[in-house]
Design a protein around this motif. Structure first.
Motif, mmCIF file in Angstrom:
data_model
loop_
_atom_site.group_PDB
_atom_site.id
_atom_site.type_symbol
_atom_site.label_atom_id
_atom_site.label_comp_id
_atom_site.label_asym_id
_atom_site.label_seq_id
_atom_site.Cartn_x
_atom_site.Cartn_y
_atom_site.Cartn_z
ATOM 1 N N ALA A 150 0.844 -1.189 0.000
ATOM 2 C CA ALA A 150 0.000 0.000 0.000
ATOM 3 C C ALA A 150 0.880 1.240 0.000
ATOM 4 O O ALA A 150 0.410 2.343 -0.240
ATOM 5 C CB ALA A 150 -0.920 -0.002 1.205
ATOM 6 N N SER A 151 2.168 1.049 0.265
ATOM 7 C CA SER A 151 3.076 2.187 0.252
ATOM 8 C C SER A 151 3.551 2.427 -1.175
ATOM 9 O O SER A 151 4.001 1.496 -1.850
ATOM 10 C CB SER A 151 4.266 1.913 1.170
ATOM 11 N N ALA B 204 6.161 3.663 -2.380
ATOM 12 C CA ALA B 204 7.565 3.345 -2.649
ATOM 13 C C ALA B 204 7.752 1.866 -2.981
ATOM 14 O O ALA B 204 8.422 1.532 -3.965
ATOM 15 C CB ALA B 204 8.414 3.727 -1.445
ATOM 16 N N SER B 205 7.139 0.961 -2.193
ATOM 17 C CA SER B 205 7.341 -0.458 -2.499
ATOM 18 C C SER B 205 6.531 -0.879 -3.716
ATOM 19 O O SER B 205 6.953 -1.738 -4.482
ATOM 20 C CB SER B 205 7.027 -1.352 -1.305
ATOM 21 N N PHE B 206 5.343 -0.261 -3.893
ATOM 22 C CA PHE B 206 4.551 -0.630 -5.065
ATOM 23 C C PHE B 206 5.231 -0.176 -6.356
ATOM 24 O O PHE B 206 5.139 -0.866 -7.380
ATOM 25 C CB PHE B 206 3.144 -0.036 -4.979
ATOM 26 N N TYR B 207 5.931 0.959 -6.290
ATOM 27 C CA TYR B 207 6.652 1.455 -7.470
ATOM 28 C C TYR B 207 7.620 0.390 -7.981
ATOM 29 O O TYR B 207 7.678 0.107 -9.180
ATOM 30 C CB TYR B 207 7.410 2.742 -7.100
ATOM 31 N N THR B 208 8.366 -0.230 -7.055
ATOM 32 C CA THR B 208 9.333 -1.255 -7.431
ATOM 33 C C THR B 208 8.628 -2.507 -7.952
ATOM 34 O O THR B 208 9.004 -3.054 -8.989
ATOM 35 C CB THR B 208 10.194 -1.632 -6.201
ATOM 36 N N LEU B 209 7.592 -2.937 -7.225
ATOM 37 C CA LEU B 209 6.842 -4.136 -7.639
ATOM 38 C C LEU B 209 6.251 -3.951 -9.035
ATOM 39 O O LEU B 209 6.383 -4.806 -9.912
ATOM 40 C CB LEU B 209 5.728 -4.414 -6.624
ATOM 41 N N ILE C 94 -12.046 2.935 -2.263
ATOM 42 C CA ILE C 94 -11.110 2.552 -1.197
ATOM 43 C C ILE C 94 -10.280 3.768 -0.782
ATOM 44 O O ILE C 94 -10.084 4.035 0.395
ATOM 45 C CB ILE C 94 -10.198 1.387 -1.661
ATOM 46 N N GLY C 95 -9.836 4.533 -1.794
ATOM 47 C CA GLY C 95 -9.051 5.733 -1.497
ATOM 48 C C GLY C 95 -9.840 6.734 -0.676
ATOM 49 O O GLY C 95 -9.305 7.367 0.246
ATOM 50 N N THR D 71 -6.134 6.064 1.491
ATOM 51 C CA THR D 71 -4.878 5.491 1.005
ATOM 52 C C THR D 71 -4.530 6.158 -0.317
ATOM 53 O O THR D 71 -5.313 6.096 -1.264
ATOM 54 C CB THR D 71 -5.030 3.977 0.788
ATOM 55 N N ARG D 72 -3.349 6.781 -0.359
ATOM 56 C CA ARG D 72 -2.965 7.547 -1.545
ATOM 57 C C ARG D 72 -2.872 6.680 -2.785
ATOM 58 O O ARG D 72 -3.321 7.030 -3.866
ATOM 59 C CB ARG D 72 -1.604 8.215 -1.328
ATOM 60 N N LEU D 73 -2.257 5.500 -2.619
ATOM 61 C CA LEU D 73 -1.993 4.651 -3.777
ATOM 62 C C LEU D 73 -3.284 4.217 -4.479
ATOM 63 O O LEU D 73 -3.337 4.149 -5.703
ATOM 64 C CB LEU D 73 -1.174 3.423 -3.346
#
Lengths: 247, 91
Positions: free
Chosen positions: A9-10, A12-17, A80-81, A86-88
């Motif tokens: 949900a962050s 930063a980690s979703f960007y990589t995934l 959901i946002g 949740t920003r993402l």
């Protein structure tokens, strides 16, 4: 399955995934598209009623299904946002809208080109066609509203309201051919009935549907990565990426 | 195989204009979407200096550049977002 969903949900980690997923779905999309077009043009026989004109089905149906499906997914993320802040999720909704609008336009365009030789008209104010046109306006409204509001978080919230209210249109599109006496034909493929199509034609169409799914996933993930970078440009992790010269 | 020649394939039994009109416009839409996204990515990389500079021309100024960019990134962010979304809407 022990997947920590909160981690992704962050942004930063979703960007990589997402970065790892984009090439995978791109390859799948290209492969399925090639197979689908091959079946559509070279394996599937000529239709006994519509001649070769029916081959429009291999893009018309996938485009129409994607236009509705993407809208529901977009509204879910927007909701959901809105509910959990949740920003993402909101970024996902923003990333889906242009692709959804494109598929809606294509469904209308190919439908029009199919309608001319078969019905003798480019356009009628039939329930199915009209509700699909409203879907296009909903997508455009969502995008324009978000573009008009400078603060991204406020744009997310305002867009979410449009997206959620517009969901009512989806069952109207889906059931329009049953509820009203329309020119547009009923469903050839549905959940609780055997399909009323030749199986080669059906296979070609389903492969094209899968290809559109893979294409949408690839394009949307790519777009959401750009949106993440744009919105998170002030954060430490983006600064870190910038220093490394890595995207 | 359905077709005995290319001209037969392009004619689509007299429905060529409708069939190819559908496929061509789909191709154009898909390609412009992909193109717009990569252009948006490039603009972003340029604005924030995210791309790697292989020739090292700007390397000496890079640290200074990075610091000023972080300070002004909020304003830039807004303008880039607005610019790229209007691009997509035009499409």
């Amino acid at each position: 399955m022990a997947i920590n969903w909160y981690k992704y949900a962050s942004p930063a980690s979703f960007y990589t995934l997402a970065g790892k997923m984009v090439p995978f779905f791109t390859i799948l999309a290209i492969g399925l598209l090639t197979i689908g077009l091959y079946i559509g043009f070279f394996v599937a026989p000529t239709d006994f009623q519509q001649g070769e004109a029916y081959r429009i089905i291999f893009i018309h149906v996938p485009a129409a299904w994607m236009s509705m499906f993407l809208y529901v997914v977009m509204a879910c993320w927007a909701g959901i946002g809105l509910a959990f802040n949740t920003r993402l999720s909101s970024m996902m909704a923003t990333a889906i809208a242009p692709t959804g609008a494109m598929f809606t336009f294509l469904a209308l365009w190919t439908g029009s080109l199919w309608g001319k030789p078969m019905w003798g008209t480019w356009w009628v104010w039939d329930a199915r066609l009209t509700s699909e046109l409203i879907l296009l306006f909903l997508y455009i409204g969502f995008m324009s509203l978000q573009a008009a509001i400078d603060d991204p978080r406020r744009a997310d919230k305002a867009g979410a309201i449009i997206a959620l209210v517009g969901v009512i249109n989806i069952p109207i599109i889906y059931f329009s051919v049953q509820w009203w006496n329309t020119l547009h034909q009923g469903a050839s493929v549905s959940v609780n009935q055997a399909p009323t199509m030749a199986s080669v034609m059906l296979t070609g169409m389903m492969v094209m549907v899968l290809a559109s799914w893979m294409y949408s996933i690839a394009v949307i993930l790519k777009r959401v990565r750009i949106i993440i970078l744009e919105r998170e440009s002030h954060t430490a992790w983006v600064a870190e990426l910038r220093k490394k010269g890595a995207l | 195989m359905n077709w005995s020649s290319w001209s037969e394939f392009f004619a689509m039994g007299g429905y060529g204009i409708y069939v190819w009109g559908s496929y061509l416009v789909t191709l154009i839409c898909v390609m412009s979407e992909v193109l717009l996204i990569s252009r948006r990515h490039r603009t972003l990389s340029k604005t924030y200096g995210l791309t790697h500079d292989p020739y090292g021309k700007e390397n000496s100024d890079k640290e200074a550049l990075i610091n000023t960019e972080i300070d002004s990134s909020n304003n830039e962010n807004q303008s880039v977002k607005a610019a790229s979304s209007t691009e997509e809407i035009k499409k």
